[in-house]
Design an enzyme around this catalytic site. Structure first.
Site, short mmCIF file in Angstrom:
data_model
loop_
_atom_site.label_atom_id
_atom_site.label_comp_id
_atom_site.label_asym_id
_atom_site.label_seq_id
_atom_site.Cartn_x
_atom_site.Cartn_y
_atom_site.Cartn_z
N GLU A 160 -3.53 4.42 -10.50
CA GLU A 160 -3.21 3.32 -9.57
C GLU A 160 -2.94 2.00 -10.29
O GLU A 160 -3.65 1.01 -10.08
CB GLU A 160 -4.34 3.16 -8.56
N GLU B 122 -2.76 11.53 -4.00
CA GLU B 122 -4.06 11.29 -3.37
C GLU B 122 -3.88 11.08 -1.88
O GLU B 122 -2.95 10.37 -1.44
CB GLU B 122 -4.74 10.04 -3.93
N TRP C 17 -13.52 3.54 2.49
CA TRP C 17 -13.35 2.12 2.16
C TRP C 17 -12.54 1.37 3.21
O TRP C 17 -12.32 0.17 3.07
CB TRP C 17 -12.72 1.96 0.78
#
Lengths: 681, 681, 681
Positions: free
Chosen positions: B152, B311, B319
């Protein structure tokens, strides 16, 4: 007149040709277009330091020489700025002390503007040096009408130099630490200082709660700003003694500066103004009443002398959240409002939209497109035509029998105090609310603070007079004793100028004058209300009951009469409005926040009983403002419709001489949306 | 195909056995469960640096050796990560320079992940060293399909090393400070630099308002991220030349990275996706259209090649503010949406919920409970079964005749500019709004930026084309001249790639192509509206009037025809939609924000006139997405119901070969909530 | 009794004569007024350090000598504070280490109060020195009843000294880094530490996501606060062994302190309380139930011994956003609520409003006006009269058969975890919601944590028992096995005391006891709802369906019976309320958040089946609180009407002996708004 060299209404703008030095064709076209627009004065050099002084001590003024000559050759005059509002990167890099330090004690790095320490000796030297060069070089240039010192003064610096200056300021004011500890109520939370260097300005990771320290910090910041301003003015006064000095004030955006004090250094008052016209929360009429209040404040700051609107946008700003165009007509209408209140000069930011950086989308007279073929340009030219018919108005004044007290130090006290509703203290808003009642009645108002002479007024209104400074309580007593009328509200007479509560019962030194005692003060949550229930017999209220909200002072009359009482809650039937006859005058106490009608009705009564002068004594439609200027012989009446719909007025006066705008027909006038009318009589 | 070693739809997840080394029974069970779930590939080693290198220079790879062997023995393949996304505490302690510095110039202390400086030579060395060891050790391991470089990518660092690299970047780009000062409009606020070291990145206590500096900082950050990525890839390409490279992109969460530029370093595109399904503000259909836009963007980033969802959560994230379970069916449905748009690999975070720390409650295939007896596990296994029927789809492509321009540098320009409504600039949202009209019509779209070849498209849509870069204006002219059709909106053709406004009238270089001139632009407050009043004779609009809001461009036609006008305010009757016939093509200008129907009707007209290919040319019920992949010979149609209720479709096509999901009956298909259907023809 | 020297209900306040040393006439008047008000005890010296020690090592105690003598001469007793809550400026200037450092690692500068490091050796020495002097000088003074150590303990410090102490704390707790890394799940994001000095407290620019570190930091902060408190107590216990010790606790404003642990250092419990009476969001009855919960918590902290309200306002606070006066009656009513729950001492902040600084507008018994002629003064005097009739109540206790678990460490775990709805975890609120059902039934409750003995209760209620500490699961099993009843909810049995998830299926160690397995947990957005559909045959629910919201645990029964199921969404008909018969007792599981009626009905059933003692077994009007104290022989009943309207109750008991307030008529009682009644039987 501001400067006799140009005996007309000034119409102009900031002009930044230093951004266009590589575009000679643009610079050439500018003069032609200015003439077409009717521009007769421009402000120059406001952010030019990096162009003047490319490296330390090496100066280039030739471009400015040429500019001023060319302007003058075309009979366009200039307001010349000192460039201290921004500085070149090299200076910040070589002398970091010139940059400002925030309350968190972190020194800024280079960036933005207005990012300088007012205390820094180096920055003072640098400003002094360039101001001197400018004064010597241009002090006798025929184009120059005025100095525009720096730009939008404001903010503060918390660097070690400023801390030390703050400690000196306190030492001079308090003489001994014992005195300071007593006045600051130092035993509270073990805060007795034993060395001056222990005292620092407020900061989130240090002291925030010592209110007197916070208030003194604002007093210091005002003083230090004045001191810097004086330093800037020294070479100007020495080397160019014939050019008057101004700076563009930014109320209400610089709450830390007591402008009533600062203006003593200025020859002329100037201000910037960027109202949020046509927003979705307020009517244009509400906005206009706030603008009118500010104009009356600026005029009062200059003791009534003609003053200058130095910045406004010709169309839209770019830094509002919602950047909305003023609807056709509004620009002329709001400019005429300024003139109607005493302004003799309408200037804008800016002449031409820049190509790059932060303000490139701010409205300007000339857009990126570059020609005169635009709605905005045409409106500016039209306003120039109107101004050419207003030359007789030049220098005429506004006379007021009413004063509203708007006092910066009082505001600092209220803002700092922990009490009431911390999100709804709203001191300035309350002053404007009271002001609006007079605006509706066409009654002129001055906006002053506690240090002014009040003996010449018939009525003094002081909402939320929390902090009584100097001998103001005595002045008020004398004023009323001699026949004046005084109106105040809840949260008055609470502390002295050291923010120490008066002992013996609020409103402290005003208790005798007002004839009441305030035992406690209640605060209401957002959805809680009370009411004023009218008991008065001689006041003509239009309703029997009015909403009361937010703050309810619980008072007892001593010598005063009860004119209204609370309608609800456990203090139902206790006094909510009182009147005290004190010698030849009267003193009123409004114990709670009220709806607009309540104040309108009360002030209508007071105006009638005092025979206050109304410009035109007629029932106005809501949203119309009528203002008057006079030179003693000739009177100029401005009628301005801030509604987005047509209104009709019956004036009931004859012998009006038409000047501009819509004309009278059968003593009636019909103003369509955003239209105006100007007459002489 | 991404890697021929595994000629199936890949179905897998992040796998972190290094967190379970002390739980051997768990590790053993994992392989058994993976087989039951139909997992054929796992991503490993993403955050394993502290396990690989417990102290500086002392490496342990045995656990990874065993892991890869065991996986391969069970015919489970691996995507091997480089571990630079997080680092061991000892490294930060010994070499603080590896940690990131925020814009406030405070260097981070150890913590979190993605907390490293892209410039730090030490961090680059350390990453290079471990990547080399991994490449040498595993470059030929038969289990490995792909490198997963770091994790990321995103963020930026403001440390002195980065400031210096930024200055070098600017020097290379601008050559001279005079040039930079001209381009950055440096005379504004005295900002002319005289030394490269005077220029720093934006910060709240320094410069925030020099927009070109901010935009260049994003260009620099993109470049520096690419440079770091290249450094990471060097040893991989040298010692493991046969393994392709990817990284998991995070659009729209990394706005500072121009992905159109960054992807040039990658062999395969991969992305992470965490939509807020079933929330209380948007319908699932709205969310799906945003997801579909992002998928088309990712596919376009890879020039149409099959790509990877790296992902997603198998059930719920941990989150989000509200961590909601995907309703039964939604996981399969949204996974198939990915596949329908070109994805050949569906991976998750993660295999098994960890016992501790920040992400222990993030959904995983195996929960803390530990067995296959769960709803989530069963859905994953079901999806594996579906995938086994989709092997023929592998490697097939999506072909599009429409391109939407979504340009990062343009977004930076818009985000930085001070104008319009600062809270509602909404560039990306507008691109998605326009995209949705095509999604509804089953018309394929590519999402590209200004640097791409546009000649192959029939239609190019570029909302808010504020910044024109390179020769894009010329490319557009040529495109339309040759018969292409072009649609753009308000706030287009404003600045060049240096954020300098075009002089001579907006939309600048597009003025001739569009045949209009934009004189001014108005912004509306939240509760203010205008309308599009249709004037067009040949366009079949379903309504006569459509809502306009937020932004109203006030334009004049020059060669264009007026297709709609404003219905209110002072610019009533001025053009609101225009069409310009330019040589063989057409160029449209939409002057205001519009309601959804308006765009739907306009694009329906354009699609019909251009005969754009629709996958199934039928009236779709709202909330159903139809997508198509093709290998040239065989076409695969995906019909996906994002409604939480049943819908019926009449397909009007025969000869469809059933693959998976609900079948056709009498050329009709009835899809219950969140159900799908896949056919071949 | 707290101290037999004064065998009455104590009625008093903070008294700060050190702020008035220059106003001798005020000091003199104070004693006279105290007697009129019925004040029999005052707290002194709380912030007097700067007055005691004007320069380092030079002490002045004479003013305190005189004060204590004068008080005692007038039979007013004293609670003597240690002054560590604030410190003189000279100390901070000379020893900056005494000041606190924030999580951002910036050390505070002087200011405020409570701004000290608990670890600093210098601050500990300084506090020790002055405490010793106070203990020696006043340890035998007859006026002194109690030590008031420091003030409102709370907050934490992140300075290097504290970091080092934190590392020592961890070393002692975990012995090896390997153990710590295992427990903290260190391999996640490469966080395995290799040196103790690598571990630091959380900070925004470092680590925020390592939840176990955050939880341990709170454990450390609790320990360090206790350690400092112990240090403060040492000289007091040595030199003044006969004076008991307390400090004023601030729950819920000090969430980082585990009060269940801290109170072990205290002889007496004391607390401060500032409810938001009469606000516009909650009814006074809602506020009263929160206050009642806190009172029961404080009493439980002291194992049921009489305790002290150390601070409250006599009228209004000054630091709320809206500072509202308590309506007439509310002050007496809420004070009696305290007494009804076990309080034997009502103290206020403060005696007299200060003239300056931050708290000058906080309500006090004597206002700035200065006389006894005020509503507030009269109410205080009236309360003194009531107290004089309550002397028999002194020392009596409250007995409870129900325990609610409110566990600080569990709260830290829940607050840190990333899951569910991050803005609506609401652990404390849920404990209060469950508590309220018992308040309505007049059933006494103790509020304890997992470390207490539960064997003496009939019912234990533990909402959201996320973290199971020590042997609490075993204790619960044994408790139920022996016939106890246990109620818990969703989000229970998730982690151990190291915040590591239980493997093998939630609710972990409680699975057998509860007879259910929780497979997944869903979170609902704000406008999403589900319902409890009642299936139970033996529980008398008043409705068939109740609203469920926010969190829906999706569970399977194993040995439990299903008493209610979900009414909607994809888990419709799955269990929502279960009951498990476990040996001699029962264990209940509530799977979702419920409306108030649901809990009321469930607990009514449980109370009846367990024959829980109700003070008065009658249907209460909403908003009335009935509480009972007993000394074993005599019982005292308090009936308190928190409604702003009249209510009538039928008591159904005879032989009540009237003590104070409204009397019974025909076994009925009519209480007007905010009125009360006290009886003995």
């Amino acid at each position: 007149m501001i400067n006799k060299k140009l005996a007309k209404i000034w119409h102009g703008c900031d002009y930044n040709p230093d951004q266009w030095l590589k575009y000679p064709e643009i610079l050439e076209k500018d003069i032609t277009l200015m003439k077409k627009a009717g521009i007769n004065v421009v402000s120059v050099g406001i952010f030019s330091w990096a162009v003047y002084e490319k490296e330390e001590g090496v100066f280039t003024f030739e471009w400015m020489d040429k500019l001023l000559d060319r302007l003058y050759d075309n009979q366009i005059f200039a307001i010349l700025a000192t460039p201290s509002g921004a500085r070149p990167p090299w200076m910040a890099q070589k002398y970091p002390e010139v940059l400002r330090t925030s309350q968190n004690r972190v020194q800024n790095i280079y960036g933005g503007r207005h990012n300088h320490c007012f205390t820094s000796p180096i920055y003072r030297d640098k400003a002094n040096e360039i101001n001197k060069l400018l004064a010597i070089r241009y002090g006798n240039h025929p184009a120059i009408l005025l100095w525009h010192v720096s730009n939008e003064l404001g903010g503060s610096c918390h660097c070690p130099l400023c801390q030390s200056a703050f400690q000196d300021f306190l030492k001079q004011r308090y003489k001994t630490l014992e005195n300071l500890n007593d006045k600051w109520w130092g035993s509270f939370w073990s805060h007795n200082y034993t060395d001056w260097t222990q005292i620092e300005s407020h900061c989130d990771h240090g002291e925030t709660d010592q209110h007197m320290g916070n208030i003194e910090w604002n007093r210091f910041t005002t003083n230090q700003t004045i001191d810097f301003l004086k330093e800037e003015c020294k070479p100007l006064r020495q080397f160019a003694p014939n050019i008057p000095i101004t700076t563009n004030l930014m109320c209400p955006y610089t709450p830390e500066l007591n402008l009533h004090k600062l203006v003593k250094e200025l020859d002329v008052i100037a201000f910037d103004t960027y109202p949020y016209w046509h927003n979705d929360k307020q009517s244009d009429w509400d906005i206009a009443s706030k603008v009118a209040f500010e104009n009356d404040l600026y005029r009062s700051l200059g003791n009534g002398k003609p003053f200058i609107q130095m910045e406004a946008t010709p169309s839209l700003p770019n830094w509002h959240t919602v950047n909305k165009i003023k609807k056709p007509g509004m620009h002329i209408l709001s400019s005429l409002l300024m003139v109607s209140q005493g302004v003799d000069s309408i200037q804008y930011f800016q002449w031409r939209q820049g190509r790059g950086s932060n303000e490139k989308f701010h409205g300007a007279i000339v857009s990126h497109e570059g020609s005169e073929n635009s709605r905005v340009f045409r409106e500016i030219a039209e306003l120039s035509n109107i101004f050419s018919r207003l030359t007789p108005v030049l220098g005429s004044r506004v006379t007021a029998e009413v004063a509203i007290i708007f006092d910066w130090e009082n505001m600092w006290g209220i803002d700092n105090c922990k009490a009431l509703h911390s999100d709804k203290k709203h001191y300035a808003e309350m002053c404007i609310e009271h002001y609006k009642s007079f605006l509706k009645m066409n009654i002129a108002v001055n906006v002053i603070d506690q240090t002014y002479d009040i003996s010449k007024y018939k009525l003094v209104v002081a909402p939320m007079l929390y902090m009584l400074r100097g001998n103001f309580a005595e002045k008020l007593e004398k004023f009323v004793a001699n026949g004046g009328e005084f109106v105040t509200t809840y949260w008055s007479g609470i502390v002295d100028e050291y923010d120490l509560c008066f002992l013996g019962g609020f409103p402290g030194p005003l208790r005798k004058l007002l004839g009441i005692w305030s035992e406690e003060i209640d605060t209401l949550y957002d959805n809680q209300y009370n009411s004023f229930e009218i008991k008065s017999k001689d006041i003509k209220f239009t309703k029997k009951s009015y909403q009361a909200h937010t703050i309810c002072d619980i008072i007892h009359t001593e010598t005063a009469s009860v004119e209204a009482v609370y309608g609800a809650d456990w203090y139902k039937d206790k006094p909510a409005l009182t009147k005290n006859i004190y010698k030849k005058g009267k003193a009123w106490y409004i114990a709670s926040r009220s709806e607009e009608d309540f104040k309108d009705d009360l002030y209508t009564h007071i105006a009638q009983s005092l025979s206050l002068k109304q410009t035109i004594n007629t029932k106005m439609p809501s949203g119309v403002i009528i203002k008057e200027r006079t030179d003693g012989e000739n009177n100029y009446i401005f009628i301005l419709n801030f509604n987005d719909y047509d209104v009709s007025l019956k004036l009931g006066i004859s012998n009006l001489k038409y000047i501009s705008g819509i004309n009278i027909k059968d003593s009636k006038i019909k103003l369509s949306a955003y239209k105006y009318s100007i007459f002489q009589y």
